[in-house]
Write a protein that holds these residues in place. Sequence first.
Motif: not given
Length: 581
Positions: A167-179, A181-188
């Motif tokens: 739920x926290x990942x879903x809530x923050x995902x729109x802010x991660x276009x500039x991050x 390293x974070x997407x590389x670990x927590x996105x598939x």
Amino acid sequence: MKKSLFAFTASAILFTQAAAAENVGVTSSADPRVTEAGIEMLRQGGSAADAAMAMMLALTVVEPQSSGIGGGGFLLYQDSAKNVLTTINGRETAPAAAKADRFVGPDGKPLGFLAAFQGGHSVGVPGNIQLMAQTHRKWGKLPWATVFKPAIRLSDKGFIVNKTLESRLQGIQRLWSNFDEARAIYWRNGKPVQAGTRLKNPKLAATLKLLAKKGPDAFYTGTVASQIVNAVTTSKLNPGDMTMSDLAQYRAKEQQAVCAPYRVYVVCGMAPPSSGATTVLQILGTLQRFDLTAMGKDSPKSWYLIGQAMQLAYADREKYLADDAFVDVPVAGLLNPEYIQQRSALIDPEKARSDYPAGNPPGAAPRTAAISSEVAGTTHFTAIDANGNIANMTSTIEGPFGSQLVAGGFFLNNELTDFTFAPEKNGAPVANRVAPGKRPLSSMSPTIVFDREGRAVLALGSAGGKRIIMHVTKTLIGVIDFGLPLDQAIALPNIYFGDGGLEVEQNTMLSAMADGLGKYGQKVRPVDLGSKVNGAQLVGNSWTGASDPRSEGTSSTIDAKGRVKTTVPRSVDEAPTEDVG
């Protein structure tokens, strides 16, 4: 700067050691894998310090949205052999280049939180590894590297993503276009991972293995420090100014606890820059003259009085609390019994106030009140070993996933947004303004309670930003005044304030009694007031852990035969269940 005086000086209080407990170890945290990491240390003969530090490291892996080695924390440690309570301040510090207008925009106005928290300029120098080093050096029994093993295993072999992280990942995902390293670990496949996914973090595993082998200095110098500085200074959004020198010079600080009596107990917590103990103790002290026990938990008047005391204490918090290495914080004045009586006299038992002004405690210099910004992140965990030592720690990276920046596989905090963004108000400097090397104001409230014989009988803390103070206070009142066991006190509805009135937890007995509360003259609004309280209570000669039914937390006890009993609360309205293994 003259140091604050406290209502009680913890080093001057000799707390007696409890009788041998039937349970030889207790751990409580917001995640079952973390609770188990602490038990693993206790099984091996580790101390409460070993267990708590293993839990802090494991939280870095499985609860990256809330805490970890990229942030800081506050620790209370009750040493049973010496009968002394010690606290360690591992709060983050502002870089040497930080200026008072760090969060002021080109138009001269304070930035909005969304513009301020992302990227490098919100990152404070992390304190948790330094806190861990001091804790292990003073009270650890197991080898330094052993304490890292659960976290290394979780990051190396992977862990199952739970609903909270999803739920926290879903809530923050729109802010991660500039991050990236974070997407590389927590996105598939271009989306945040879902609950049930096994997630590995090899970069974090490599960092933890290095720290386990090389020791704490490997975090503040060398490769890891370089990764932190690089992430901060090259951020696509709001690049910061942290240097290798800032990291190398960081030190966690041992401090005296802030303690004061409530009913027949003594309640102890952290000194500034935590506002937790001072504000909790103010609320409790203001309520001393009211017989909450006779009123009971089901009385609207009990909660009305709690709400009045809360709003008065928070007014003082906003005006006077800050890092006392930079500002003269009148802790002794704020907890002065005569001053507390004056504040309590402002409460009309039958009618809510129309305003909640800050007071003028003894010894306070003229000061301007200003609002600080804290996001409801953070985590708390408790460990108690066979000798009765207690490690009680609240840890944070501030907002969900901190600054969103990753270094060495872990998130870096956005703790500097806990400073007040506007450095001045009405032409006067604000106490909690940004300054080089300064630690921002915090609401983290790790708390230990002692009975009339001086025995520690309760240890707890919570997540929740500024609401932490109230989650802890409500729980203390639940145990001390309402006579509830800790798990039921944690499950009591939460209460806070905002929008000119009281906020009560929706879909609870407090929201059901909103009309009764409203009769005292203050509007009452049911809202989502989630919490994440963890702790332990001495019942007879045994410590029992408890966790918040609003979280995925658990508590476990281990007996002399190595048998572990894990308690899992199911809902606010349902009694906890137990799994025995």
